[in-house]
Design a protein around this motif. Sequence first.
Motif, PDB file in Angstrom:
ATOM      1  N   VAL A 185       0.848  -1.199   0.000  1.00  0.00           N
ATOM      2  CA  VAL A 185       0.000   0.000   0.000  1.00  0.00           C
ATOM      3  C   VAL A 185       0.884   1.250   0.000  1.00  0.00           C
ATOM      4  CG1 VAL A 185      -1.676   1.323   1.347  1.00  0.00           C
ATOM      5  CG2 VAL A 185      -1.926  -1.142   1.137  1.00  0.00           C
ATOM      6  N   ARG A 186       1.912   1.201   0.834  1.00  0.00           N
ATOM      7  CA  ARG A 186       2.754   2.379   0.950  1.00  0.00           C
ATOM      8  C   ARG A 186       3.462   2.690  -0.361  1.00  0.00           C
ATOM      9  NH1 ARG A 186       6.619   3.256   5.982  1.00  0.00           N
ATOM     10  NH2 ARG A 186       7.906   4.932   5.154  1.00  0.00           N
ATOM     11  N   ARG A 187       3.963   1.654  -1.001  1.00  0.00           N
ATOM     12  CA  ARG A 187       4.653   1.876  -2.280  1.00  0.00           C
ATOM     13  C   ARG A 187       3.678   2.333  -3.350  1.00  0.00           C
ATOM     14  NH1 ARG A 187       9.235  -2.689  -2.038  1.00  0.00           N
ATOM     15  NH2 ARG A 187      10.351  -1.696  -0.329  1.00  0.00           N
ATOM     16  N   HIS A 188       2.475   1.796  -3.267  1.00  0.00           N
ATOM     17  CA  HIS A 188       1.474   2.222  -4.252  1.00  0.00           C
ATOM     18  C   HIS A 188       1.235   3.724  -4.118  1.00  0.00           C
ATOM     19  CE1 HIS A 188      -2.038   1.692  -6.925  1.00  0.00           C
ATOM     20  NE2 HIS A 188      -2.533   2.691  -6.221  1.00  0.00           N
ATOM     21  N   LEU A 189       1.071   4.183  -2.886  1.00  0.00           N
ATOM     22  CA  LEU A 189       0.815   5.604  -2.667  1.00  0.00           C
ATOM     23  C   LEU A 189       2.010   6.443  -3.103  1.00  0.00           C
ATOM     24  CD1 LEU A 189      -0.938   5.548   0.829  1.00  0.00           C
ATOM     25  CD2 LEU A 189      -1.978   5.572  -1.431  1.00  0.00           C
ATOM     26  N   PHE A 190       3.210   5.925  -2.862  1.00  0.00           N
ATOM     27  CA  PHE A 190       4.429   6.670  -3.171  1.00  0.00           C
ATOM     28  C   PHE A 190       4.723   6.663  -4.667  1.00  0.00           C
ATOM     29  CE2 PHE A 190       9.133   6.964  -3.399  1.00  0.00           C
ATOM     30  CZ  PHE A 190       9.296   8.196  -2.772  1.00  0.00           C
ATOM     31  N   GLU A 191       4.574   5.503  -5.265  1.00  0.00           N
ATOM     32  CA  GLU A 191       4.977   5.375  -6.668  1.00  0.00           C
ATOM     33  C   GLU A 191       3.860   5.727  -7.646  1.00  0.00           C
ATOM     34  OE1 GLU A 191       6.525   1.412  -6.636  1.00  0.00           O
ATOM     35  OE2 GLU A 191       8.133   2.042  -5.271  1.00  0.00           O
ATOM     36  N   GLN A 192       2.634   5.291  -7.350  1.00  0.00           N
ATOM     37  CA  GLN A 192       1.542   5.538  -8.297  1.00  0.00           C
ATOM     38  C   GLN A 192       0.917   6.918  -8.095  1.00  0.00           C
ATOM     39  OE1 GLN A 192       1.015   3.160 -10.601  1.00  0.00           O
ATOM     40  NE2 GLN A 192       2.608   1.967  -9.611  1.00  0.00           N
ATOM     41  N   MET A 193       1.112   7.467  -6.913  1.00  0.00           N
ATOM     42  CA  MET A 193       0.559   8.783  -6.587  1.00  0.00           C
ATOM     43  C   MET A 193      -0.892   8.946  -7.032  1.00  0.00           C
ATOM     44  SD  MET A 193       3.726  11.281  -7.335  1.00  0.00           S
ATOM     45  CE  MET A 193       4.151  10.640  -8.920  1.00  0.00           C
ATOM     46  N   PRO A 194      -1.795   8.164  -6.457  1.00  0.00           N
ATOM     47  CA  PRO A 194      -3.205   8.316  -6.822  1.00  0.00           C
ATOM     48  C   PRO A 194      -3.666   9.745  -6.536  1.00  0.00           C
ATOM     49  CG  PRO A 194      -2.954   6.918  -4.867  1.00  0.00           C
ATOM     50  CD  PRO A 194      -1.591   7.164  -5.405  1.00  0.00           C
ATOM     51  N   ASP A 195      -4.609  10.237  -7.338  1.00  0.00           N
ATOM     52  CA  ASP A 195      -5.077  11.605  -7.143  1.00  0.00           C
ATOM     53  C   ASP A 195      -5.861  11.745  -5.848  1.00  0.00           C
ATOM     54  OD1 ASP A 195      -4.159  12.500  -9.736  1.00  0.00           O
ATOM     55  OD2 ASP A 195      -5.707  11.205 -10.547  1.00  0.00           O
ATOM     56  N   ILE A 196      -6.727  10.781  -5.616  1.00  0.00           N
ATOM     57  CA  ILE A 196      -7.592  10.849  -4.448  1.00  0.00           C
ATOM     58  C   ILE A 196      -7.567   9.505  -3.727  1.00  0.00           C
ATOM     59  CG2 ILE A 196      -9.972  11.285  -3.638  1.00  0.00           C
ATOM     60  CD1 ILE A 196      -8.902  13.678  -5.159  1.00  0.00           C
ATOM     61  N   ILE A 197      -7.641   9.562  -2.388  1.00  0.00           N
ATOM     62  CA  ILE A 197      -7.724   8.337  -1.602  1.00  0.00           C
ATOM     63  C   ILE A 197      -9.125   8.230  -1.029  1.00  0.00           C
ATOM     64  CG2 ILE A 197      -6.741   7.052   0.350  1.00  0.00           C
ATOM     65  CD1 ILE A 197      -4.622   7.857  -1.625  1.00  0.00           C
ATOM     66  N   ILE A 198      -9.731   7.048  -1.199  1.00  0.00           N
ATOM     67  CA  ILE A 198     -10.952   6.779  -0.431  1.00  0.00           C
ATOM     68  C   ILE A 198     -10.524   5.889   0.725  1.00  0.00           C
ATOM     69  CG2 ILE A 198     -13.180   5.641  -0.386  1.00  0.00           C
ATOM     70  CD1 ILE A 198     -13.567   6.324  -3.296  1.00  0.00           C
ATOM     71  N   ASN A 199     -10.730   6.380   1.931  1.00  0.00           N
ATOM     72  CA  ASN A 199     -10.344   5.610   3.109  1.00  0.00           C
ATOM     73  C   ASN A 199     -11.620   5.028   3.716  1.00  0.00           C
ATOM     74  OD1 ASN A 199      -9.131   6.574   6.418  1.00  0.00           O
ATOM     75  ND2 ASN A 199      -9.161   4.597   5.414  1.00  0.00           N
ATOM     76  N   SER A 200     -11.796   3.718   3.569  1.00  0.00           N
ATOM     77  CA  SER A 200     -13.013   3.143   4.121  1.00  0.00           C
ATOM     78  C   SER A 200     -12.768   2.792   5.582  1.00  0.00           C
ATOM     79  CB  SER A 200     -13.443   1.918   3.314  1.00  0.00           C
ATOM     80  OG  SER A 200     -12.727   0.792   3.696  1.00  0.00           O
ATOM     81  N   VAL A 201     -13.648   3.261   6.448  1.00  0.00           N
ATOM     82  CA  VAL A 201     -13.526   2.959   7.875  1.00  0.00           C
ATOM     83  C   VAL A 201     -14.852   2.385   8.350  1.00  0.00           C
ATOM     84  CG1 VAL A 201     -11.925   4.897   8.188  1.00  0.00           C
ATOM     85  CG2 VAL A 201     -14.321   5.195   8.726  1.00  0.00           C
ATOM     86  N   VAL A 202     -14.769   1.534   9.361  1.00  0.00           N
ATOM     87  CA  VAL A 202     -15.987   0.959   9.917  1.00  0.00           C
ATOM     88  C   VAL A 202     -16.576   1.977  10.873  1.00  0.00           C
ATOM     89  CG1 VAL A 202     -16.930  -0.942  11.257  1.00  0.00           C
ATOM     90  CG2 VAL A 202     -15.066  -1.360   9.662  1.00  0.00           C
ATOM     91  N   ALA A 203     -17.759   2.489  10.527  1.00  0.00           N
ATOM     92  CA  ALA A 203     -18.328   3.611  11.277  1.00  0.00           C
ATOM     93  C   ALA A 203     -18.548   3.271  12.742  1.00  0.00           C
ATOM     94  CB  ALA A 203     -19.637   4.041  10.633  1.00  0.00           C
ATOM     95  N   SER A 204     -18.876   2.006  13.004  1.00  0.00           N
ATOM     96  CA  SER A 204     -19.173   1.663  14.396  1.00  0.00           C
ATOM     97  C   SER A 204     -17.900   1.357  15.181  1.00  0.00           C
ATOM     98  CB  SER A 204     -20.130   0.474  14.434  1.00  0.00           C
ATOM     99  OG  SER A 204     -19.639  -0.548  13.608  1.00  0.00           O
ATOM    100  N   ASN A 205     -16.775   1.440  14.558  1.00  0.00           N
ATOM    101  CA  ASN A 205     -15.523   1.163  15.253  1.00  0.00           C
ATOM    102  C   ASN A 205     -14.458   2.174  14.863  1.00  0.00           C
ATOM    103  OD1 ASN A 205     -15.029  -0.952  17.156  1.00  0.00           O
ATOM    104  ND2 ASN A 205     -16.035  -2.273  15.678  1.00  0.00           N
TER     105      ASN A 205
END
Length: 882
Positions: A186-206
């Motif tokens: 994941v880290r390399r993907h963010l560093f190397e691919q440089m996506p424009d936008i991140i969707i961070n899915s989180v569990v709302a109840s936790n």
Amino acid sequence: MKLSELKNGETAVIVRLSGHGGFRKRIMEMGFIRGEKVTSVLDSPMHDPVKYNVMGYDVLLRRNEAAMIEVLPEEEAKKELPPAPIYTSRTVCDSCSGESCSNCMFKKIKTKRNNVINVALVGNPNSGKTSMFNTMANENEHVGNYSGVTVGAKTGSFNYKGYRINLTDLPGTYSIAAYSPEELYVRRHLFEQMPDIIINSVVASNLERNLYLTTELIDMNLRTVVALNMYDELLASGAEIDYEHLGAMMGIPMIPTIARNGKGLDKLLDTVIELFEGKNNTIRHIHINYGNIIEEQLVPLSAELHKADDLPPQFPVRYWALKLLEGDKEATRQLGNCMEEARWTRMAKDAAKRVQTQMGTDAETAISGAKYGFINGALHETFKPGNKDAQKQTRRIDRLVANRWLGFPIFLFVMWVMFSSVFMLGAYPQGWIESLFTWLGDVATKFIPAGAIQDLVVNGIVSGVGSVAVFIPQILILYLFISLMEDSGYMARAAFIMDKLMHKMGLHGKSFIPMLMGFGCNVPAIMATRTIESRSSRLITILVTPFMSCSARLPVMVLFAGAFFPGYEPLVLTALYLLGIFAAIVTARLLRIVKFKKDETPFVMELPPYRWPTLQATIRHMWEKCAQYIKKIGTVILLSTIAIWFLGYYPRPEQAESGKLAQMSEMQSSLSHFTANAAEVQSHEVGLKGKTGNGMIAESGKLVQMSEMQSEKVKAASERAQSTSLLDAMPSGSGLREAKTESFEQVADEVTINGINENSFIAMLGHTVEPVLRPLGLNWRSSIALITSIPAKELVVSTLGVLYSSDSDESITVDLKKSGDFTPRSAAAFLVFILLFFPCIATISTIAHETSSKKWALFSIIYNTAVAWVAAFLVYIIGGMI
Ligand code: GDP
Ligand code: MG
């Protein structure tokens, strides 16, 4: 006291974490932090691992790992622990929505030049990323790049409101450190691919634990939108959240979603576009306050980094400073090209030392602690926990399913249901596929003129591909179960129950199911290892699975046991199965000692709450697996069957060699039935799976009878062949001779794969290989049987039937004995060799695919063959002494 000493049902407060950095970090990501309450919920049937509840999650820990966590009873902890500091944040730049900004060093790396938005989905495992991905990229024009759940990503593209959105489903992680292969990915993907936008899915109840990863995205200053997923569960628990306020505090827009039914996903995508266009008002870059001591160290470090002009622009200066202070290896690697890197590292080391002396804990732990402090602070103002126990249901089910006494029997029952469905239900559609291929063969025979092409199509392609395609129903049913078990949450319980046993082998609880599946067929078994997160455990499981004797090897065992060890068949079979398991255990241990010193990730595994699987996800999962399998049939398997056919068909026997030909044609007619028989053999095997003990042997006895029937056919064929050898005596020009010649040629052309005549390449191969197998008491004919088992083990019995059938009416069992090729000793060696010898082309190609490396496939071929040889040799030698 140690957490491992906590009794069932007791609650305590965490006061200290020991163990190495990676372990500590991982444990913290899962919510085990100082001051947090933890409850021991359930002991596994074998007392290890133990289920704990922390931050509202059920997490599994092995006892020795729990011993690294020091806890105190709640009362005492209140006195000992100072109230947790609430960390705050500071907005660095109010309008940093993508433009370059000197204050926070946000540099816009990618210019907005077209209407393509690259979006990456990140979040904890089981937070609903894949559901989100599947719903959004539903009309997917393109989904590909799926190289396994653990260390691969899946991308899909779709159009939305004038934009082309490239969505990447990244592996689930609890943080973006670099301790596990998934995190690194994941880290390399963010560093190397440089996506424009991140969707961070989180569990709302936790939120407490899920937002930890979000704080890392904040540090990285990536344009992020949080999907508050499973919002339905939050509502059901009666909790309330002011997500707009929370979003404003964290500088990240938050959108409630229910990925399962697609609710909120449009709003989510709208926000993605807003962020991309720089029109969102919520987003701003904040600095999480890490407390005075850390901040003091960060200031000079950041100042130094600021001076450099070769700092990678992907992330802000403060992020690099933080990572250097943490001693993060990946950051050091990424900064490797900077001129001043060595000096920075030295500075950071000194700074970390100062943190250590002033705070009594290392910088990494202190920073993680502060992140949780920040989350707590933010939630304090915006979140009101519900009064309904959302986990009541899960707890009730677990009390039964993971019960100390009932857990094991229930698990065995589930396994039994799964395997019997696979093999019994699968047998019906399997019959239809068989008929389809038989029909195809007939059609081809009819329409293609007799000759090499016809033979290639009928006996090479149709029969070869058909013998593998018949497994499609089983694969589908198997994945129906796997998908249901995974999505419902039972898979994690199975690992929980089996972990202790598997741990003794140096493996993971999750390795158990693939290995068990190996008794059916190694191919889906190896595919099933994808559920194992630890890469080393996964690799080892893949490499030992072929030692689990698959169903295709059973008929050979039954035939030889009946011929050479009459009266001891069950004993021989049991011994062989146990030998396979033994080889797997030894191999696993060896690999642990030699190659993978220790598991790189601690066991810590989440026990997700039970959820109803959805039909859509299940079908999709089944189809994905099935499509992969079909693709393999169309490529690797097709090519290898053609290759084998070629080796058996050429070089064509000279007509002049009629003597040899007569001998050869004895075999050919039975060979022409070979394919059909091979298919029959398979269907019988499949039937076998459901049965046990004597029933199984009786069934396999039928197979032997089938081989006996072949010898009947051979007899008829040999009579025909004798008449053809009279050919030369016939006057040429007579119609009779021409007619005969025609049938002669046809007969010659009927020679199928594995052509046993000594002319063919495969026979030459048999002779070539013979010297290697001679020490095991085997000759060239048994060598051919072994060679033909390479595409599929199913082929061995039929090959033997052809090789050893004689003119007499005696059974193949008798023929085998009479041939003098085998003694009980060499028969035992042959069996051991077949058992351990490298599995089959399909399995090997699956290994190559699943490990993404030809190296491991090659290793498997060489290692298994070497083990097979040594074991067979030992058996032969020991047999000689008895
Ligand atoms: P991933 O591991 O992050 O890819 O998560 P998955 O997409 O595989 O989802 C994990 C489980 O959560 C599955 O059983 C889903 O059906 C379920 N799930 C996903 N989204 C939702 C949601 O919004 N509400 C509920 N109740 N369940 C969900
Ligand atoms: Mg997923």
